[in-house]
Design a protein around this motif. Structure first.
Motif, PDB file in Angstrom:
ATOM      1  N   CYS A 251       0.842  -1.189   0.000  1.00  0.00           N
ATOM      2  CA  CYS A 251       0.000   0.000   0.000  1.00  0.00           C
ATOM      3  C   CYS A 251       0.881   1.244   0.000  1.00  0.00           C
ATOM      4  O   CYS A 251       2.082   1.169   0.226  1.00  0.00           O
ATOM      5  N   THR A 252       0.247   2.399  -0.217  1.00  0.00           N
ATOM      6  CA  THR A 252       0.952   3.668  -0.057  1.00  0.00           C
ATOM      7  C   THR A 252       0.134   4.575   0.863  1.00  0.00           C
ATOM      8  O   THR A 252      -1.100   4.504   0.877  1.00  0.00           O
ATOM      9  N   ALA A 253       0.831   5.406   1.594  1.00  0.00           N
ATOM     10  CA  ALA A 253       0.160   6.351   2.490  1.00  0.00           C
ATOM     11  C   ALA A 253      -0.768   7.237   1.683  1.00  0.00           C
ATOM     12  O   ALA A 253      -0.387   7.792   0.648  1.00  0.00           O
ATOM     13  N   ASN A 254      -2.013   7.347   2.138  1.00  0.00           N
ATOM     14  CA  ASN A 254      -3.012   8.206   1.516  1.00  0.00           C
ATOM     15  C   ASN A 254      -3.291   7.836   0.058  1.00  0.00           C
ATOM     16  O   ASN A 254      -3.842   8.622  -0.699  1.00  0.00           O
ATOM     17  N   GLY A 255      -2.870   6.629  -0.331  1.00  0.00           N
ATOM     18  CA  GLY A 255      -3.140   6.171  -1.695  1.00  0.00           C
ATOM     19  C   GLY A 255      -2.347   6.897  -2.764  1.00  0.00           C
ATOM     20  O   GLY A 255      -2.674   6.817  -3.948  1.00  0.00           O
ATOM     21  N   TYR A 256      -1.265   7.583  -2.378  1.00  0.00           N
ATOM     22  CA  TYR A 256      -0.467   8.277  -3.385  1.00  0.00           C
ATOM     23  C   TYR A 256       0.057   7.276  -4.406  1.00  0.00           C
ATOM     24  O   TYR A 256       0.437   6.162  -4.059  1.00  0.00           O
ATOM     25  N   GLY A 257       0.128   7.706  -5.651  1.00  0.00           N
ATOM     26  CA  GLY A 257       0.680   6.848  -6.686  1.00  0.00           C
ATOM     27  C   GLY A 257       0.321   7.377  -8.052  1.00  0.00           C
ATOM     28  O   GLY A 257      -0.418   8.356  -8.181  1.00  0.00           O
ATOM     29  N   GLU A 258       0.845   6.727  -9.044  1.00  0.00           N
ATOM     30  CA  GLU A 258       0.627   7.124 -10.424  1.00  0.00           C
ATOM     31  C   GLU A 258      -0.859   7.083 -10.789  1.00  0.00           C
ATOM     32  O   GLU A 258      -1.604   6.296 -10.237  1.00  0.00           O
ATOM     33  N   ARG A 259      -1.271   7.903 -11.708  1.00  0.00           N
ATOM     34  CA  ARG A 259      -2.656   7.935 -12.227  1.00  0.00           C
ATOM     35  C   ARG A 259      -3.659   8.147 -11.084  1.00  0.00           C
ATOM     36  O   ARG A 259      -3.630   9.179 -10.419  1.00  0.00           O
ATOM     37  N   ALA A 260      -4.549   7.174 -10.854  1.00  0.00           N
ATOM     38  CA  ALA A 260      -5.535   7.329  -9.775  1.00  0.00           C
ATOM     39  C   ALA A 260      -4.953   6.920  -8.422  1.00  0.00           C
ATOM     40  O   ALA A 260      -5.644   6.963  -7.404  1.00  0.00           O
ATOM     41  N   GLY A 261      -3.719   6.498  -8.401  1.00  0.00           N
ATOM     42  CA  GLY A 261      -3.071   6.151  -7.135  1.00  0.00           C
ATOM     43  C   GLY A 261      -3.104   4.665  -6.811  1.00  0.00           C
ATOM     44  O   GLY A 261      -3.528   3.841  -7.615  1.00  0.00           O
TER      45      GLY A 261
ATOM     46  N   ASN B 262     -19.968   9.277  -0.563  1.00  0.00           N
ATOM     47  CA  ASN B 262     -20.802   8.206  -1.121  1.00  0.00           C
ATOM     48  C   ASN B 262     -20.055   7.497  -2.245  1.00  0.00           C
ATOM     49  O   ASN B 262     -18.933   7.860  -2.567  1.00  0.00           O
ATOM     50  N   ALA B 263     -20.723   6.545  -2.870  1.00  0.00           N
ATOM     51  CA  ALA B 263     -20.148   5.876  -4.039  1.00  0.00           C
ATOM     52  C   ALA B 263     -20.105   6.879  -5.190  1.00  0.00           C
ATOM     53  O   ALA B 263     -21.110   7.514  -5.508  1.00  0.00           O
ATOM     54  N   ASP B 264     -18.941   7.011  -5.800  1.00  0.00           N
ATOM     55  CA  ASP B 264     -18.769   7.977  -6.883  1.00  0.00           C
ATOM     56  C   ASP B 264     -19.482   7.495  -8.141  1.00  0.00           C
ATOM     57  O   ASP B 264     -19.186   6.426  -8.676  1.00  0.00           O
ATOM     58  N   LEU B 265     -20.402   8.312  -8.622  1.00  0.00           N
ATOM     59  CA  LEU B 265     -21.178   7.983  -9.822  1.00  0.00           C
ATOM     60  C   LEU B 265     -20.295   7.619 -11.007  1.00  0.00           C
ATOM     61  O   LEU B 265     -20.593   6.671 -11.752  1.00  0.00           O
ATOM     62  N   PHE B 266     -19.200   8.371 -11.195  1.00  0.00           N
ATOM     63  CA  PHE B 266     -18.399   8.182 -12.405  1.00  0.00           C
ATOM     64  C   PHE B 266     -17.617   6.875 -12.364  1.00  0.00           C
ATOM     65  O   PHE B 266     -17.519   6.164 -13.365  1.00  0.00           O
ATOM     66  N   ALA B 267     -17.056   6.545 -11.205  1.00  0.00           N
ATOM     67  CA  ALA B 267     -16.352   5.267 -11.090  1.00  0.00           C
ATOM     68  C   ALA B 267     -17.342   4.110 -11.239  1.00  0.00           C
ATOM     69  O   ALA B 267     -17.055   3.105 -11.902  1.00  0.00           O
ATOM     70  N   VAL B 268     -18.528   4.258 -10.635  1.00  0.00           N
ATOM     71  CA  VAL B 268     -19.528   3.188 -10.749  1.00  0.00           C
ATOM     72  C   VAL B 268     -19.949   3.017 -12.209  1.00  0.00           C
ATOM     73  O   VAL B 268     -19.998   1.894 -12.730  1.00  0.00           O
ATOM     74  N   ASP B 305     -10.713  16.461  -8.113  1.00  0.00           N
ATOM     75  CA  ASP B 305      -9.627  15.596  -7.657  1.00  0.00           C
ATOM     76  C   ASP B 305      -8.886  15.065  -8.883  1.00  0.00           C
ATOM     77  O   ASP B 305      -9.437  14.279  -9.655  1.00  0.00           O
ATOM     78  N   ALA B 306      -7.648  15.514  -9.048  1.00  0.00           N
ATOM     79  CA  ALA B 306      -6.887  15.131 -10.242  1.00  0.00           C
ATOM     80  C   ALA B 306      -6.689  13.624 -10.330  1.00  0.00           C
ATOM     81  O   ALA B 306      -6.470  13.082 -11.408  1.00  0.00           O
ATOM     82  N   HIS B 307      -6.793  12.933  -9.200  1.00  0.00           N
ATOM     83  CA  HIS B 307      -6.479  11.505  -9.178  1.00  0.00           C
ATOM     84  C   HIS B 307      -7.725  10.625  -9.103  1.00  0.00           C
ATOM     85  O   HIS B 307      -7.630   9.434  -8.818  1.00  0.00           O
ATOM     86  N   GLN B 308      -8.888  11.229  -9.343  1.00  0.00           N
ATOM     87  CA  GLN B 308     -10.137  10.464  -9.325  1.00  0.00           C
ATOM     88  C   GLN B 308     -10.135   9.419 -10.451  1.00  0.00           C
ATOM     89  O   GLN B 308      -9.710   9.701 -11.564  1.00  0.00           O
ATOM     90  N   ALA B 309     -10.617   8.230 -10.143  1.00  0.00           N
ATOM     91  CA  ALA B 309     -10.670   7.161 -11.142  1.00  0.00           C
ATOM     92  C   ALA B 309     -11.485   7.614 -12.353  1.00  0.00           C
ATOM     93  O   ALA B 309     -12.482   8.325 -12.207  1.00  0.00           O
ATOM     94  N   TYR B 310     -11.057   7.237 -13.522  1.00  0.00           N
ATOM     95  CA  TYR B 310     -11.714   7.518 -14.808  1.00  0.00           C
ATOM     96  C   TYR B 310     -11.686   8.997 -15.220  1.00  0.00           C
ATOM     97  O   TYR B 310     -11.304   9.312 -16.334  1.00  0.00           O
ATOM     98  N   VAL B 311     -12.112   9.923 -14.328  1.00  0.00           N
ATOM     99  CA  VAL B 311     -12.341  11.299 -14.767  1.00  0.00           C
ATOM    100  C   VAL B 311     -11.294  12.308 -14.289  1.00  0.00           C
ATOM    101  O   VAL B 311     -11.310  13.454 -14.728  1.00  0.00           O
ATOM    102  N   GLY B 312     -10.393  11.915 -13.390  1.00  0.00           N
ATOM    103  CA  GLY B 312      -9.378  12.845 -12.898  1.00  0.00           C
ATOM    104  C   GLY B 312      -8.430  13.255 -14.020  1.00  0.00           C
ATOM    105  O   GLY B 312      -8.157  12.473 -14.929  1.00  0.00           O
ATOM    106  N   SER B 313      -7.938  14.504 -13.927  1.00  0.00           N
ATOM    107  CA  SER B 313      -7.055  14.968 -15.006  1.00  0.00           C
ATOM    108  C   SER B 313      -5.753  14.164 -15.032  1.00  0.00           C
ATOM    109  O   SER B 313      -5.060  14.131 -16.041  1.00  0.00           O
TER     110      SER B 313
END
Lengths: 553, 553
Positions: A251-261, B262-268, B305-313
């Motif tokens: 794991c990484t602290a606070n989920g830091y990592g490439e792309r979505a972490g 909550n559960a993120d709509l975009f990741a779902v 959030d730049a690191h959000q799954a699917y939609v983060g920059s």
């Protein structure tokens, strides 16, 4: 115990952890986590981060890739030289298997792993046929030999080896046998753990659970899991893998990592300990999670996520609405666990220190006994809360906190605290004409009964101000002579207001002659970066002079 | 089609969605999502948000709690009056079952649900015996009657009803039959969907999957799922529920919600459509995800959030290094899906380890083809290496990198690049006298053939400098009018040299009128924080003016 034990026999390594070797909490904040956009740790940052992770009680700290990144090579060298003192955690070096067509002992990158003196090595290997053929561009058979040879060589040299199977799950879909052959090559050669990596992060728990269970059943190997968060499921995938038989989580602290972490260490630990009831941390370390999470965010220079599971400052804060009155009566009906279990707070968390008990503990650390002074404790708690609401942060600024404590204590005892010097005014000018940039600062201070005016130049406004102030104080306060500014951090608070935001400055100082600790950190907060820096600089010098001088000059 | 169809027979409602009624994508951003600390939507915000969600293609939009929250009552009234035009989505009102001991038709809150004219109502009901007894303080039998009566009344009035079973999973652990009796009371009275809520967010996927499958098997009811993110598993839990038979998912945009959210709509949605292959959105709406996610963040006044799954920059950003050349050949080996599928982009971060391949890829991102210009690539690689060694970092500063590329490309083509403005000098003064801190900046620039001098104040040196520069340029470069500084970051580099260290500044800017991207980041590096900020500010404005202006003014 020192970090590195290069020549330890493997059997000894297995017994180093106080929890034994049954479950591995493996942190890769400093290696894979550093792949996050914008993170650049200095070597000093890495040493501080590893120390925090060790305090939390993780078993393994992957420190970087020696030989590939010069800063990582330096980190391992300084760790081995004694700069990093770990309690129970063990340091791990990351690297890849030997190149195709080269003997392991002749591969410079493999040798760099030995030279790092880390007792444990994580080797990354290709386990997806498409990656072997299209990215590595070698044969499937040669890749297996690369894995086996490199593991065998490192094991023969006394290292414990874990194998990261890159793209394991994608590879398993494409050709399920090949990944298992890679794992077998490693285990046969002496690797302890086969880590299944969801490198592209495309898995979800139900499917991943099935694959891990199948692999466990087919191989019987000790399995680890490494998940990326591209589907928003990294934490859940990690837990599902454990439920399917994995006993090693990366794991990484606070989920830091490439792309979505990556999978967030704190959510994974909370889930393993609290939800699955697995004692994967030493007893009573879970309440350290909030502090360690926030301190690691500070080191990465990333604002903590208030809504992070378990450790976010809002993770247990309720917006009244529907349940307000019921929460008051019966909080356990509305929280999935008691926030104190993870060092958090049900109300808006101001700081770790905001509680009375923490203030007393902290005071004791400074040699100040507040046991009989409940009103001082209340006063300090109130001040800290008000200041943290305005942007101060004492978590990383012990010296400023100690000054605050001393002041409140003196006030309670009716002692007059005389500041060693007072400011009348300062002026800082930064000018650029053509390509030449100049900074100049003038300070007017009162010290030792005199009014002193000094002007100094510097290579920036803060440096100029620092020089002018020291020059003004030098004659009257010779104790400041050895004080050196060793680090300076700036954090802009409140993300969406641009230069209008509040600026927090942390100044780290050191001295061989100072009255307190050999290194200390102070904080200042203002909309103006120069004024915030000034506050932190003043605290730093006042702290260096120590309590005696402070109340007598 | 209008939002509200108060008198529609239920059979008609079932056919309104172009996708039919087989699967419900139910968004509760405007109701449960608004529970997040700091979010306060105006009615206009709610109308704009609902329109965006409809454009994305969700089936149901829960707009609020009419009767309980005045703003929500107004929202439904204005929606019913025609202010909200929805394409295929249907508007849902949220409320609770009747009070104990009151007839449903006499309960004001229930009547407010009718008055809202929303065609669909989500009723929240207690399904955990402890909550019935300790929070609601009524009998278990009366709670069942409250559910049955309220559903029957609303159905008789032509409404479609979904039942949210609050604390379902915690309740199921405590007394598994009672939750099912609540569900049965609702379905018997005419409710369509029984939504299992993990209200405290303590579940994890493997366990949740088992419960959903059991309930499905025991009842045969249509099941929905609503997850909070307190274990970091809300998205995974939602997907696991679908895999266990749920056909109705309740989510919020970007995972906004109380506590950890909550559960993120975009990741779902990404997971359902791309990973499970379920066509839960109208065809070709998935590429709208990035736009809708960012626009909803804007409405909530929360930085995306730049690191959000699917939609983060940064969701598809690679720090390349080792893999850059392989990514260039075979991007699908390194992404869990083609980013364009969700309206996103693959970014290659330019870092210390970047080589020629990354530069070419990056140029392509900007629409610049360097394929036939190896000497330009070499020049850029050399410049980047030299600058990064000096402290620059282009991985988070695409706009500065694009300017660098444009300059090198223009130079290679023999084109003269004329800067839109040039600096003669600036001067920044920060003064403190007593407790008052003041900042003032003067700039002398040449723009449009004129020499312009302007002075401005600010709440810090950079803010003053920014104001003075914009004021100096405003008349000649009206295109800068809409450009706004939205974030400002400072990083002190080289950990052990104090204020002598190099300072790196990142400036994020935004504009609806800019020539390039709607948001961009620039970088400046200098020992002097003011000068570093100046460089980043200048790059930001030059980038905003676009390549045409840059080379012609």
């Amino acid at each position: 115990m020192t970090t590195t034990a290069p020549a330890s026999p493997r059997s000894e390594l297995l017994q180093l952890s106080p929890l034994g070797d049954a479950f591995h909490v493996f942190d890769t904040t400093l290696r894979d986590g550093a792949q996050r956009e914008g993170i650049t740790y200095s070597v000093a940052d890495k040493i501080a981060a590893a120390t925090l992770l060790d305090e939390l009680g993780v078993g393994f700290i992957e420190g970087g890739w020696p030989g590939a990144m010069p800063k990582d090579t330096e980190f391992f060298a300084r760790a081995a030289a004694g700069e990093l003192k770990l309690g129970s955690a063990q340091l791990v070096a990351f690297g890849s298997t030997r190149k195709a067509g080269v003997r392991a002992q002749d591969d410079l990158q493999v040798r760099a792993l030995l030279d790092s003196r880390a007792p444990i090595v994580t080797l990354v290997a290709k386990s997806d046929v498409r990656h072997v053929e299209r990215a590595l561009r070698t044969t499937l058979e040669e890749n297996l030999r690369m894995v086996g040879d490199t593991v065998a060589f490192l094991v023969a040299e006394g290292r414990r080896v874990f194998l990261d199977c890159e793209h394991f799950f994608d590879g398993y879909r494409a050709d399920r046998d090949y990944g298992l052959r890679v794992a077998e090559a490693a285990v046969t050669a002496g690797a302890d753990v086969v880590v299944m990596c969801d490198t592209n992060g495309g898995m979800m728990p139900i499917g991943l659970h099935e694959v891990v269970a199948q692999v466990k059943e087919r191989t019987g190997f000790r399995l680890g899991i490494h998940c990326q968060d591209d589907t928003g499921c990294a934490v859940a995938n990690t837990i599902a893998a454990v439920q399917a038989g994995a006993t090693h989580v990366q794991c990484t602290a606070n989920g830091y990592g490439e792309r979505a972490g990556n999978a967030d260490l704190f959510a994974v630990l909370g889930n393993l300990v609290v939800k699955l009831g697995l004692p994967v941390l030493p007893p009573d370390r879970l309440p350290e999670m909030v502090r360690v999470s926030h301190a690691l965010a500070e080191l990465a220079n990333i604002a903590p996520d208030a809504h992070q599971a378990y450790v976010g400052s809002s993770a247990f804060s309720h917006k009244a609405g529907l349940h307000a009155s019921a929460i008051k009566v019966d909080p356990e009906l509305y929280n999935h666990l008691n926030p104190e279990v993870v060092g958090n707070d049900m109300h808006i968390l101001i700081t770790e220190m905001a509680g009375r008990a923490s203030v007393e503990l902290k005071a004791k650390e400074f040699g100040l006994d507040l046991a009989g002074l409940p009103e001082v404790v209340s006063k300090v708690v109130d001040t800290v809360k008000a200041r943290e609401a305005a942007g101060w942060s004492y978590e990383a600024a012990d010296a400023s906190f100690e000054l605050l404590l001393r002041d409140e204590l003196a006030a309670a005892r009716g002692e007059a605290v005389t500041a060693p010097f007072t400011l009348e005014s300062y002026r800082v000018i930064v000018e650029r004409a053509g390509n030449a940039v100049q900074s100049e600062a003038t300070v007017k201070v009162h010290v030792g009964g005199e009014r002193v005016i000094r002007t100094a130049e510097g290579n920036g406004p803060v440096n100029a101000l620092d020089s002018a102030l020291r020059s003004a104080l030098a004659d009257h306060l010779p104790a400041l002579d050895g004080v050196e500014l060793i680090d300076y951090k700036v954090r802009i608070l409140a993300g969406h207001a641009g230069t209008d935001s509040v600026t927090r400055v942390l100044v780290a100082s050191a001295s061989t002659k100072a009255a307190g600790a050999p290194e200390w950190t102070t904080v200042g907060v203002h909309t103006n970066v120069v004024e915030a820096s000034w506050q932190a600089l003043v605290d730093s010098l006042v702290y260096a002079l120590g309590p005696t001088v402070q109340s007598s000059s």
